[in-house]
Design a protein around this motif. Structure first.
Motif, PDB file in Angstrom:
ATOM      1  N   LYS A 393       8.925  -7.101   4.704  1.00  0.00           N
ATOM      2  CA  LYS A 393       8.976  -6.782   3.264  1.00  0.00           C
ATOM      3  C   LYS A 393       8.783  -5.273   3.032  1.00  0.00           C
ATOM      4  O   LYS A 393       8.824  -4.823   1.895  1.00  0.00           O
ATOM      5  CB  LYS A 393       7.851  -7.530   2.528  1.00  0.00           C
ATOM      6  N   GLU A 395      10.509  -2.647   3.553  1.00  0.00           N
ATOM      7  CA  GLU A 395      11.583  -1.865   2.933  1.00  0.00           C
ATOM      8  C   GLU A 395      11.797  -2.313   1.494  1.00  0.00           C
ATOM      9  O   GLU A 395      12.073  -1.512   0.622  1.00  0.00           O
ATOM     10  CB  GLU A 395      12.881  -1.984   3.728  1.00  0.00           C
ATOM     11  N   GLU A 396      11.649  -3.616   1.277  1.00  0.00           N
ATOM     12  CA  GLU A 396      11.953  -4.158  -0.049  1.00  0.00           C
ATOM     13  C   GLU A 396      11.009  -3.647  -1.128  1.00  0.00           C
ATOM     14  O   GLU A 396      11.417  -3.462  -2.267  1.00  0.00           O
ATOM     15  CB  GLU A 396      11.901  -5.684  -0.004  1.00  0.00           C
ATOM     16  N   PHE A 398      10.042  -0.877  -1.671  1.00  0.00           N
ATOM     17  CA  PHE A 398      10.464   0.419  -2.218  1.00  0.00           C
ATOM     18  C   PHE A 398      11.517   0.249  -3.323  1.00  0.00           C
ATOM     19  O   PHE A 398      11.845   1.199  -4.004  1.00  0.00           O
ATOM     20  CB  PHE A 398      11.038   1.303  -1.106  1.00  0.00           C
ATOM     21  N   ARG A 399      12.078  -0.949  -3.432  1.00  0.00           N
ATOM     22  CA  ARG A 399      13.101  -1.155  -4.469  1.00  0.00           C
ATOM     23  C   ARG A 399      12.453  -1.113  -5.845  1.00  0.00           C
ATOM     24  O   ARG A 399      11.322  -1.575  -6.029  1.00  0.00           O
ATOM     25  CB  ARG A 399      13.806  -2.484  -4.248  1.00  0.00           C
ATOM     26  N   PRO A 400      13.155  -0.576  -6.851  1.00  0.00           N
ATOM     27  CA  PRO A 400      12.564  -0.476  -8.181  1.00  0.00           C
ATOM     28  C   PRO A 400      12.211  -1.868  -8.741  1.00  0.00           C
ATOM     29  O   PRO A 400      12.971  -2.805  -8.542  1.00  0.00           O
ATOM     30  CB  PRO A 400      13.651   0.180  -9.033  1.00  0.00           C
ATOM     31  N   TYR A 402      10.260  -4.034  -7.827  1.00  0.00           N
ATOM     32  CA  TYR A 402      10.011  -5.123  -6.873  1.00  0.00           C
ATOM     33  C   TYR A 402       8.515  -5.271  -6.660  1.00  0.00           C
ATOM     34  O   TYR A 402       7.811  -4.300  -6.443  1.00  0.00           O
ATOM     35  CB  TYR A 402      10.708  -4.819  -5.547  1.00  0.00           C
ATOM     36  N   THR A 420       8.623   3.195  -5.363  1.00  0.00           N
ATOM     37  CA  THR A 420       9.954   3.796  -5.574  1.00  0.00           C
ATOM     38  C   THR A 420       9.804   5.267  -5.944  1.00  0.00           C
ATOM     39  O   THR A 420      10.486   6.140  -5.380  1.00  0.00           O
ATOM     40  CB  THR A 420      10.676   3.067  -6.726  1.00  0.00           C
ATOM     41  N   ASP A 424      10.764   8.609  -3.721  1.00  0.00           N
ATOM     42  CA  ASP A 424      11.707   9.562  -4.313  1.00  0.00           C
ATOM     43  C   ASP A 424      11.131  10.979  -4.284  1.00  0.00           C
ATOM     44  O   ASP A 424      11.816  11.940  -3.923  1.00  0.00           O
ATOM     45  CB  ASP A 424      11.967   9.134  -5.765  1.00  0.00           C
TER      46      ASP A 424
END
Ligand SMILES: Nc1ncnc2c1ncn2[C@@H]1O[C@H](COP(=O)(O)OP(=O)(O)OP(=O)(O)O)[C@@H](O)[C@H]1O
Ligand SMILES: [Mg+2]
Length: 451
Positions: A393, A395-396, A398-400, A402, A420, A424
């Motif tokens: 999980k 990597e996930e 880091f998704r906006p 999430y 995220t 950035d």
């Protein structure tokens, strides 16, 4: 495998000894043919020219000595001999003297030559053997700039002293001196010109590197040779396009989020006026969540782009952020190995660190922040002793928007933008943010920043 790896060894050895910089390589390309050419031409010249001239001069001298001896044999009287000697002195620069009754104890011959005999002695011996055909003795080191030759005649020994110049051509040394001298001067000129050619390439490399690290590239303009200008112009275009794209995307999303605020506020008001029921409460919660998401995104978009990097003491920034986050229930330890000054977008970096520490605080009881230099990078670690994030999980998250817990319960997470935004910000500095296992069992957030 062995046969495959074997040829790469000389190549890697060559790579190690050859210069790495463009200037060094270019100079090597200029210098090596120059040196090679000089060595070959000097060799040929020395071997041929010097050999031939010395041979010819020796032959001429031997011929003259033979002539004098013939004249002496033809007119053996002492008056004639004096005349012959005077003439030889005047027109051939031969200093002659006859020691009557003397005999040569040692004589020079072809057999007395060895590999260390000078070219002059070698050629003179050959010439005298051929032309004079009498026993003789040579002393090329007789006096400074003079050579002595003694020839055995029937009635004594003829002593001949000749200036060295008659046998020796000094042009070889002058030639070598001129060649080496002029190549040093030309090489110096080449270094100056090459340096100027390499400078724009170096500037372009620096500018690209700085841009990659998210730093300012002030007054960079294309210059130098056409190809370098082309590359520089392409770099500038690319930079412009990337910047514009980022700005457009951020502005677009900020615009949408901003416009969503008004209908959301209106919905909230209308929901407040509805009679209280389970449905209206659930709707109210959803609307509040959407509002939080929109606010979160707007806060992120506001910070984008405008900020310029400034030289920042990493220890100051970290103590400031940690100091502000302390005083709540969770303890934060701070370890800074050494003081480092790095160009940072301070506001962005503050937000990034705050987000990571806030996450750790939410899930753990003990948080450790440490920073230090690793080669050409600054490393900041934020460790906690919480439940961590499963590797699949990492990597996930880091998704906006999430969250690991999809319930949107404020106890178990926030909007889902924290990581995220943090990544950035780190990317904007040319660095990297990764999640790993902490030694204490929880989550470790690792920030790498170029120094
Ligand atoms: N230190 C941590 N330990 C365990 N889980 C974590 C940790 N940090 C983040 N997470 C998980 O990753 C998810 C995403 O984190 P992120 O910071 O992006 O959002 P958030 O904390 O939920 O919301 P926000 O930071 O926007 O208020 C979190 O919801 C949480 O489930
Ligand atoms: Mg968070």
């Amino acid at each position: 495998m062995a046969t495959l790896t074997a040829p790469s060894q000389p190549a890697s050895f060559l790579k190690r000894i050859l210069p790495r910089t463009l200037l060094g390589r270019a100079l090597l390309i200029i210098l090596s043919p120059l040196v090679l050419l000089q060595v070959i031409s000097t060799w040929v010249f020395y071997d041929r020219h010097y050999d031939t001239t010395t041979k010819r001069l020796s032959q001429a001298l031997a011929g003259e000595i033979a002539t004098v001896i013939q004249m002496m044999v033809r007119d053996p009287g002492s008056v004639e001999r004096l005349q012959i000697f005077r003439m030889a002195q005047q027109s051939m620069f031969l200093n002659l003297k006859l020691e009557e009754g003397e005999r040569l104890a040692v004589i020079s011959s072809g057999e007395s030559l060895n590999p260390f005999t000078s070219v002059l002695e070698r050629k003179l011996t050959t010439a005298l053997t051929t032309y004079v055909a009498r026993p003789f003795l040579i002393d090329t080191q007789f006096a400074r700039k003079q050579v002595s030759i003694q020839v055995q005649l029937a009635d004594g020994v003829l002593h001949i002293v000749v200036p060295r110049d008659r046998l020796f051509s000094s042009t070889t040394y002058i030639f070598i001196m001129w060649m080496v001298g002029s190549s040093i001067v030309l090489f110096g000129v080449a270094v100056v010109f090459m340096r100027n050619q390499v400078k724009p390439i170096r500037r372009l490399a620096q500018a690209a590197e700085r841009f990659g690290k998210g730093r300012d590239v002030a007054n960079f303009k294309p210059e130098g040779a056409t190809e370098v200008r082309q590359a520089a112009a392409a770099f500038l275009q690319m930079r412009h396009r990337i910047k514009r794209q980022i700005e457009q995307r951020t502005e677009f999303l900020a615009g949408v989020s901003h416009d969503l605020r008004t209908p959301l506020t209106r919905m909230k008001l209308q929901l407040a006026m509805l009679p209280g029921s389970a449905e209206s409460e659930s709707l109210q919660a959803d609307v509040s969540e959407m509002e939080a998401m929109v606010e979160g995104y707007l806060a992120f978009a506001r910070g984008e782009g405008a900020e310029k990097p400034v030289q920042t003491e990493v220890s100051h920034l970290l103590s400031e952020v940690v100091g502000r986050m302390r005083g709540q229930t969770v303890a934060i330890d701070l370890h800074i190995e050494e003081d480092l000054k790095v160009p940072l977008r301070r506001e962005g970096m503050r937000r990034c660190l705050t987000n990571l520490i806030a996450n750790a605080q939410r899930y753990a009881t003990q948080v450790t922040v440490s920073a230090g230099r690793r080669g050409h990078t600054l490393e900041v670690l934020i460790d906690d002793d919480g439940p961590g994030i499963p590797p699949d999980k990492r990597e996930e998250v880091f998704r906006p928007f999430y969250r690991l817990d999809p319930s949107r319960n404020p106890e178990t997470g926030g909007v889902g933008l924290g990581l995220t935004i943090a990544r950035d910000v780190v990317h904007n500095h040319g660095g990297e943010l990764t999640l790993e296992d902490a030694p204490g069992g929880g989550l470790r957030a690792r920030i790498w920043l170029p120094v």
